[in-house]
Design an enzyme around this catalytic site. Structure first.
Site, PDB file in Angstrom:
ATOM      1  CG  ASP A 123      33.988  49.437  46.686  1.00 52.45           C
ATOM      2  OD1 ASP A 123      33.754  49.953  47.791  1.00 52.45           O
ATOM      3  OD2 ASP A 123      35.131  49.150  46.304  1.00 52.45           O
ATOM      4  CG  ASP A 165      33.950  46.872  41.208  1.00 52.15           C
ATOM      5  OD1 ASP A 165      33.835  46.289  42.304  1.00 52.15           O
ATOM      6  OD2 ASP A 165      34.684  47.861  41.044  1.00 52.15           O
ATOM      7  CD  GLU A 224      45.950  44.973  28.505  1.00 51.34           C
ATOM      8  OE1 GLU A 224      46.602  45.891  29.033  1.00 51.34           O
ATOM      9  OE2 GLU A 224      44.853  45.141  27.937  1.00 51.34           O
TER      10      GLU A 224
END
Length: 562
Positions: free
Chosen positions: A241, A239, A170
């Site tokens: 950050d 992830d 996808e």
């Protein structure tokens, strides 16, 4: 997460670590349930059925909870979205959310006329240039295909659908309308590199996300029931950050602001994660990418990682997770004693970096001035008040004590206090005063130095990105719309040399291409399909990072495929 949970997960994924960390008591960790990335649907204010105009795309609006978000990752609940073939179900078309322009301005000097002119670092024209001339379609499709034949195919050849995972992968596009509105286009899929390039060139997405490999091509999603259309595999991703470090960033940066001082925290977190993934889980195909603004993404492409269930992914991320909250200036989270081997190894890796990059004035200065070290000493447990008093007296009376010496002082004074004395190290027994610490006070004081170092340096993971197969994450190599910077691969062996200011923007790359063309006196059309055009990035500053990915990440990974 219990020891049994971790052991079961490790057995399931077949770790090859020589000495697993789970022979001793594992970390006691509570999962953080902060949903940072959400997708919501809203009823439309107007009919937008022809916004995208593709048979199998789905459009959603975005709502994010991280302040001034990077929009790096999104989790979409596919069960809450529906389309019919060739049209979007009107009742489920969300309201298109109006957003402010994400284009940042950059001032450059025009050498010809000597005047300053405002030029955009991110614009439709610059993005079109990047997609047509520099975007590494082949690198991406060779990677996501997981087809070993890519190693021997000429650069101008296309991988066949046979044996490739690409057709079932996808892709999600974020599209920007002329009005400034943004929309999502989900469940896009492409059989070949040529198809992917054609779609991106046509739609010019301002952001591309990559999702899972499904049981069937996502573009045919509506031909199958929800039980037949499910995620089958997906890279294990992480992830990190800098926004999550705002409570300890002492360089003047907050939220979206980033500098090379606070970026050191990213490099420290990357080192901890990389060592853990390799030594504790036996993963090999790991690549780190700059998010384009204020964070990093890690992609683990090993076959064992790609086939992990949601439960196994949650177990892995929980293994690394440690609560790093500070309550009223003091660490409020417990650490087990004895310290888990993962944390002991992490401390040994991080403490030298903490001393070098966090405590000095050229770092975050937490021991550089009286104001700062007063705050620092306030983080000691209340039972260690005599230690704080003694250190304040010592440091005030000697201006020549370096920040490195201050850190050593703290550790020595605390160790002496734990041994039962309230006096400074080296005091005679006749002058020493005995303290009486409870077991709880001793435990807090033993853990303190680890907690302080970890608060500034340990990875702060967005666990929701990692624990679900069907979680979208920003496509490597794309452009961050707020900065115009490229999401480049990062060589962990050179992470200390990484310079935020050196990451090229679209405007930088355009100038580089223009300069190259002038030097060679060759006019190049942006829509050329020549093999030279497909790898124009080799003539720009992108070459070092893209070539690193090709030679050090992609090729070794393909060679390891069965």
């Amino acid at each position: 997460m219990t020891a049994a949970d971790v052991s079961t997960t490790m057995a399931a994924i077949g770790t090859t670590a020589a000495q697993p960390l789970f022979e001793t008591k594992p970390i006691t960790i509570e999962n953080m349930n902060n949903e940072k990335d959400q997708v919501v649907e809203k009823k439309p204010k107007s009919n937008n059925n022809n916004i995208v105009g593709s048979s199998c795309e789905e459009i959603t609006s975005k709502k994010r909870t991280r302040a001034d978000t990077d929009d790096d990752s999104v989790h979409h609940d596919k069960e809450n979205m529906s389309t019919t073939n060739n049209t979007i179900t009107p009742s489920l078309v969300p309201t298109v959310t109006k957003v402010e322009s994400t284009y940042d301005k950059k001032t450059t000097t025009n050498a010809d006329n000597g005047s300053d002119e405002q030029q955009q670092t991110f614009s439709p024209d610059l993005l079109r240039m990047y997609y047509s001339r520099l975007f590494p379609y082949k690198l991406i499709t060779d990677w996501l295909s997981y087809n070993k034949s890519a190693l021997t195919m000429p650069a101008s050849s296309q991988l066949s659908e046979s044996g490739s995972l690409l057709p079932r992968r996808e892709f999600s596009f974020t599209l920007k309308l002329p009005t400034g509105d943004e929309i999502y286009s989900r469940y896009n899929s492409f059989s070949t590199e040529k198809e992917l390039k054609s779609a991106i060139s046509k739609k010019q997405p301002i952001k591309i996300d990559i999702g899972a490999v499904f049981t069937h091509p996502p573009k045919n999603k509506n031909s199958f029931s929800s039980s037949k259309f499910t995620p089958e595999q997906r890279e294990l991703v992480f992830d990190i950050d800098l926004t999550d470090y705002d409570c300890v960033r002492n360089c003047g940066c907050k939220e979206a602001r980033v500098c090379n001082k606070c970026w050191k925290m990213m490099s420290m977190a990357m080192k901890v994660m990389d060592v853990g993934l390799k030594e504790d889980f036996g993963f090999k195909d790991i690549c780190w990418f700059f998010s384009g603004r204020r964070g990093v993404h890690c992609w683990v492409s090993d076959e064992r990682a790609r086939f992990m269930s949601n439960e196994e992914r949650s177990a892995v991320v929980s293994y690394f997770e440690v609560s790093l909250e500070i309550d009223k200036t003091k660490p409020s989270w417990p650490l087990p004693t004895p310290l888990h081997p993962l944390l002991m190894r992490s401390f040994q890796l991080l403490e030298p970096l903490f001393i070098r990059d966090i405590i000095p004035e050229h770092g975050h200065g937490i021991l550089a001035t009286e104001e700062q070290w007063t705050k620092f000493l306030a983080t000691l447990p209340d039972s260690a008040a005599p230690v704080s008093t003694a250190l304040v007296k010592r440091w005030k009376n000697d201006d020549n004590i370096t920040v490195e010496d201050k850190w050593e002082d703290v550790k020595k004074y605390v160790a002496n206090f734990l041994n039962g004395s309230t006096s400074s190290p080296g005091a005679t027994s006749a002058k020493s005063k005995k303290n009486h610490l409870s077991p709880m006070d001793k435990s807090k004081l033993l853990a303190w130095k680890y907690q302080i170092v970890f608060a500034y340096t340990y990875p702060r993971l967005d666990i929701n990105v990692s624990k679900m197969q069907n979680h979208l994450l920003k496509c490597p190599f794309c452009i961050h719309p707020k900065t115009g910077k490229v999401c480049i691969p990062m060589d962990l062996n050179k992470v200390e040399e990484f310079d935020l200011e050196a990451v090229p923007t679209l405007l930088d790359l355009k100038q580089e291409l223009d300069d190259t063309m002038k030097q060679k006196e060759v006019k190049v059309e942006e829509d050329s399909e020549s093999s030279q055009m497909k790898e124009e990035w080799r003539r720009t500053t992108l070459n070092a990072s893209f070539d690193f990915f090709e030679k050090k990440v992609l090729e070794p990974m393909l060679k390891r495929l069965p």
